[in-house]
Design an enzyme around this catalytic site. Structure first.
Site, PDB file in Angstrom:
ATOM      1  N   ASP A  24      12.751   3.260  37.653  1.00 19.02           N
ATOM      2  CA  ASP A  24      11.505   2.559  37.984  1.00 19.02           C
ATOM      3  C   ASP A  24      11.471   2.284  39.478  1.00 19.02           C
ATOM      4  O   ASP A  24      12.314   1.547  39.998  1.00 19.02           O
ATOM      5  CB  ASP A  24      11.437   1.255  37.176  1.00 19.02           C
ATOM      6  CG  ASP A  24      10.300   0.346  37.609  1.00 19.02           C
ATOM      7  OD1 ASP A  24       9.320   0.861  38.184  1.00 19.02           O
ATOM      8  OD2 ASP A  24      10.398  -0.872  37.365  1.00 19.02           O
ATOM      9  N   ASN A  26       8.831   0.917  41.229  1.00 26.08           N
ATOM     10  CA  ASN A  26       7.929  -0.139  41.699  1.00 26.08           C
ATOM     11  C   ASN A  26       8.122  -1.492  41.022  1.00 26.08           C
ATOM     12  O   ASN A  26       7.331  -2.411  41.235  1.00 26.08           O
ATOM     13  CB  ASN A  26       6.466   0.300  41.555  1.00 26.08           C
ATOM     14  CG  ASN A  26       6.082   0.610  40.113  1.00 26.08           C
ATOM     15  OD1 ASN A  26       6.848   0.342  39.194  1.00 26.08           O
ATOM     16  ND2 ASN A  26       4.894   1.174  39.924  1.00 26.08           N
ATOM     17  N   ASP A  28       7.854  -2.474  37.869  1.00 17.87           N
ATOM     18  CA  ASP A  28       7.028  -2.911  36.733  1.00 17.87           C
ATOM     19  C   ASP A  28       7.753  -2.774  35.397  1.00 17.87           C
ATOM     20  O   ASP A  28       7.192  -3.061  34.344  1.00 17.87           O
ATOM     21  CB  ASP A  28       5.701  -2.154  36.691  1.00 17.87           C
ATOM     22  CG  ASP A  28       5.853  -0.659  36.404  1.00 17.87           C
ATOM     23  OD1 ASP A  28       6.998  -0.172  36.306  1.00 17.87           O
ATOM     24  OD2 ASP A  28       4.816   0.028  36.291  1.00 17.87           O
ATOM     25  N   ASP A  32       9.069   6.005  36.388  1.00 20.57           N
ATOM     26  CA  ASP A  32       7.911   6.714  36.924  1.00 20.57           C
ATOM     27  C   ASP A  32       8.344   7.967  37.686  1.00 20.57           C
ATOM     28  O   ASP A  32       9.537   8.231  37.839  1.00 20.57           O
ATOM     29  CB  ASP A  32       7.085   5.789  37.826  1.00 20.57           C
ATOM     30  CG  ASP A  32       7.952   4.988  38.795  1.00 20.57           C
ATOM     31  OD1 ASP A  32       8.832   5.594  39.441  1.00 20.57           O
ATOM     32  OD2 ASP A  32       7.759   3.761  38.904  1.00 20.57           O
ATOM     33  N   ASP A 101       6.460  19.027  29.397  1.00 23.85           N
ATOM     34  CA  ASP A 101       6.302  18.959  27.955  1.00 23.85           C
ATOM     35  C   ASP A 101       4.874  19.383  27.609  1.00 23.85           C
ATOM     36  O   ASP A 101       3.905  18.880  28.191  1.00 23.85           O
ATOM     37  CB  ASP A 101       6.534  17.525  27.466  1.00 23.85           C
ATOM     38  CG  ASP A 101       7.453  17.471  26.258  1.00 23.85           C
ATOM     39  OD1 ASP A 101       7.178  18.219  25.310  1.00 23.85           O
ATOM     40  OD2 ASP A 101       8.412  16.691  26.264  1.00 23.85           O
ATOM     41  N   ASP A 208       6.219  20.881  22.224  1.00 26.09           N
ATOM     42  CA  ASP A 208       6.411  19.875  21.192  1.00 26.09           C
ATOM     43  C   ASP A 208       5.899  20.362  19.835  1.00 26.09           C
ATOM     44  O   ASP A 208       4.779  20.874  19.739  1.00 26.09           O
ATOM     45  CB  ASP A 208       5.666  18.599  21.611  1.00 26.09           C
ATOM     46  CG  ASP A 208       5.927  17.424  20.717  1.00 26.09           C
ATOM     47  OD1 ASP A 208       7.073  16.968  20.662  1.00 26.09           O
ATOM     48  OD2 ASP A 208       4.974  16.961  20.056  1.00 26.09           O
ATOM     49  N   GLU A 256       9.954  23.439  20.139  1.00 26.54           N
ATOM     50  CA  GLU A 256      10.532  22.524  19.150  1.00 26.54           C
ATOM     51  C   GLU A 256      10.041  22.977  17.780  1.00 26.54           C
ATOM     52  O   GLU A 256       8.845  22.921  17.495  1.00 26.54           O
ATOM     53  CB  GLU A 256      10.093  21.085  19.426  1.00 26.54           C
ATOM     54  CG  GLU A 256      10.709  20.090  18.454  1.00 26.54           C
ATOM     55  CD  GLU A 256      10.105  18.700  18.568  1.00 26.54           C
ATOM     56  OE1 GLU A 256      10.818  17.727  18.262  1.00 26.54           O
ATOM     57  OE2 GLU A 256       8.923  18.583  18.942  1.00 26.54           O
TER      58      GLU A 256
END
Length: 554
Positions: A24, A26, A28, A32, A101, A208, A256
């Site tokens: 992370d 930032n 929060d 990210d 993905d 996926d 997958e």
């Protein structure tokens, strides 16, 4: 970036990033894209060739981003398209490649396509699977669903929409309506989107639940997933996808494909058929369940695991290609699942890595696996965030299940075991965030973290580095013929690889007790050799002794 040559992915190692839990930037509490960028040097030092990033597209986040509302934009939770462009450029500058993905069995119910399809008169009505109520039933009442199919996330796979008076199919969450691939407009929209990402610099796709996209011509009561898996037009659709979006670009593609056999996997991955490079199959992931549900726990029998992996090695050799994995965002941590995450955590993490990475196929490392991260250790149902886990727990508890047994199953098999924050250092929240993480960090980050692993030359991290280097430098690891040894031994995993007169022996003791093997004719050829990787295996005259969880390649 080095040019993508044909079959470059055969000698590659892929690292999966689950962005929400990786880093992370930032504060929060949610990982990210900038967090990924900031840790590319770490991945480069590990030596991986490809980074597969789980979905970062615009999404309501009902299923942590696998419910996409805009395929060509980034969710503000993760950053922006400009951040992704910077990520691509930074990875390519380091000689690494990016896999995105591809989630096209379903969209979010907030995708504009689905919002429009709710109008029965819309041109997009046929972009999804809309069906009337079962004959003789009042729409929206119990039992009126078109079939008795069940969702993967508990409850019916059909959701009634009062606005249009019909049901839509969702094999997963009710906020993930299934696309209708029978409609050529749907397929062309998907291919256009894929080309857009490839033109932007993406090097391939992890697809996926891709073997669910071809639905049966008639939908009848029964097992919905078995009815949809490997459907009647699946190979036609994938060959069309290849022609329209992939051909001639030397991308990496992995599908997958839950429920596939080796025969089906050969159809998907035979290069002469122009479909996919490889598939993810999950037969080995079901070896520690006692019944049809993943939550029905059973101990793993090593002989079963060896037989399964060896079968896949033999059957795909020379025809298709294997993907090799223990962990991903949907599986618990292998060192807790099949290793010993206490006294022998480091050795068992190394041993499991050794037997997997020296097989034929493309290895996949899931974030944290390379430092031996363990299961979450949650003790309260309120700590879980995974939709599948929470829905299942509430459903079975409402049916009278014992809370203790439910918590035991979650502790062993919940997907949240893989989703706790990446453990970067021994500071607050393991260095993942300066804020409050979206899911609790594992307290063992004080001892198990990347900073400590980098500083210790005998760590799990550096063992992975050596295995990756072997794949890059030794053709026998990529192309050598696989031959299983000691198939009935209940503690030792052993095999050889052979190529052009050269041979490689892999030995691993996957148990808490030392093992002594008699040096037979097969092993004698390797007697006395120094290990290329690993330790704890010694030759002693007519015996070879393996310490608990020792592994080595000769």
């Amino acid at each position: 970036m080095a040019e993508r040559t044909a079959d470059w992915w055969k000698s590659a190692v892929v690292y999966q990033v689950y962005p929400r839990s990786f880093a992370d930037s930032n504060g929060d509490g949610i990982g990210d894209v900038r967090g990924i960028i900031e840790h590319l040097d770490y991945l480069h030092e590990l030596g991986v060739d490809v980074v597969w990033v789980s979905p970062i597209y615009k999404s309501p986040q009902d299923d942590n981003g696998y419910d996409i509302s805009d395929y060509q934009d980034i969710d503000p939770t993760f950053g922006s398209l400009a951040d992704v462009d910077e990520l691509i450029a930074a990875m390519h500058a380091r000689g690494m490649k990016l896999v995105m993905d591809l989630v096209v069995n379903h969209t979010s119910d907030e995708h504009p396509w689905f919002v429009e399809s709710r109008d029965p008169l819309s041109p997009k009505r046929d972009w999804y699977w809309w069906k009337p109520a079962r004959e003789g039933f009042v729409p929206g009442t119990p039992g009126a669903e078109p079939t008795d199919w069940q969702s993967a996330f508990s409850g019916s796979a059909w959701q009634y929409d009062a606005q249009s008076g019909e049901y839509f199919l969702h094999l997963f969450s009710k906020k993930q309506p299934d696309l209708n691939w029978e409609n050529p407009e749907v397929r062309q929209a998907v291919y256009s989107m894929m080309r857009w990402w490839v033109d932007r610099g993406v090097d391939g796709f992890r697809m996926d639940v891709i073997n669910l996209i071809s639905k049966p011509r008639e939908m009848r009561d029964g097992d919905g997933f078995m009815s949809c898996a490997n459907g009647p037009r699946i190979h036609e659709f994938l060959q069309e996808m290849n022609r329209e979006a992939l051909a001639g670009r030397n991308l990496i593609t992995v599908g997958e494909t839950g429920g596939v056999t080796t025969e089906l996997a050969k159809l998907y991955s035979d290069p002469a058929r122009h479909e996919l490079n490889m598939v993810f199959q999950f037969q080995h992931m079901h070896l520690d369940q006692a019944g049809p549900s993943k939550w029905d726990l059973a101990p793993l029998r090593l002989v079963d695991l060896k037989a399964n992996l060896s079968h896949w090695e033999r059957e795909l050799a020379g025809v298709g290609w294997n993907s090799l994995f223990w962990d991903n965002h949907d599986q618990p941590r292998v060192v807790s699942r099949w290793g010993n995450d206490g006294e022998h955590r480091v050795a068992s993490a190394k041993a499991l890595a050794t037997v997997l990475h020296l097989m034929q196929g493309t290895p996949y490392i899931y974030q944290g696996e390379e430092i031996g991260m363990t299961n979450a250790g949650f003790t309260d149902l309120a700590q879980y965030r995974d939709l599948e886990s929470v829905n299942w727990a509430h459903q079975v508890l409402a049916g009278g299940a014992d809370l203790r047994s439910v918590m035991t199953s979650l502790a062993v098999k919940s997907r949240d075991n893989a989703r706790t924050p990446m453990q970067w250092d021994d500071g607050p929240q393991g260095g993942f965030t300066t804020g409050t993480p979206w899911i609790a960090a594992n307290p063992n980050h004080r001892d198990i973290n990347a900073q400590a692993a980098l500083a210790d030359p005998d760590s799990v991290f550096h063992h992975y580095r050596r295995l990756i280097r072997m794949r890059h430098e030794l053709p026998i690891v990529v192309h050598g013929e696989y031959r299983a040894l000691l198939p009935d031994h209940d503690r030792v995993f052993a095999y050889t690889r052979s190529l052009e007169g050269e041979r490689l022996l892999v030995l691993a003791n996957l148990s808490d007790e030392p093992v002594q093997l008699v040096v037979d004719d097969e092993l004698r050829a390797f007697s006395g050799r120094a290990p290329l990787v690993g330790d704890g295996v010694t030759w002693q005259g007519e015996a070879v002794v393996l310490q608990p969880w020792a592994s080595a390649a000769f």
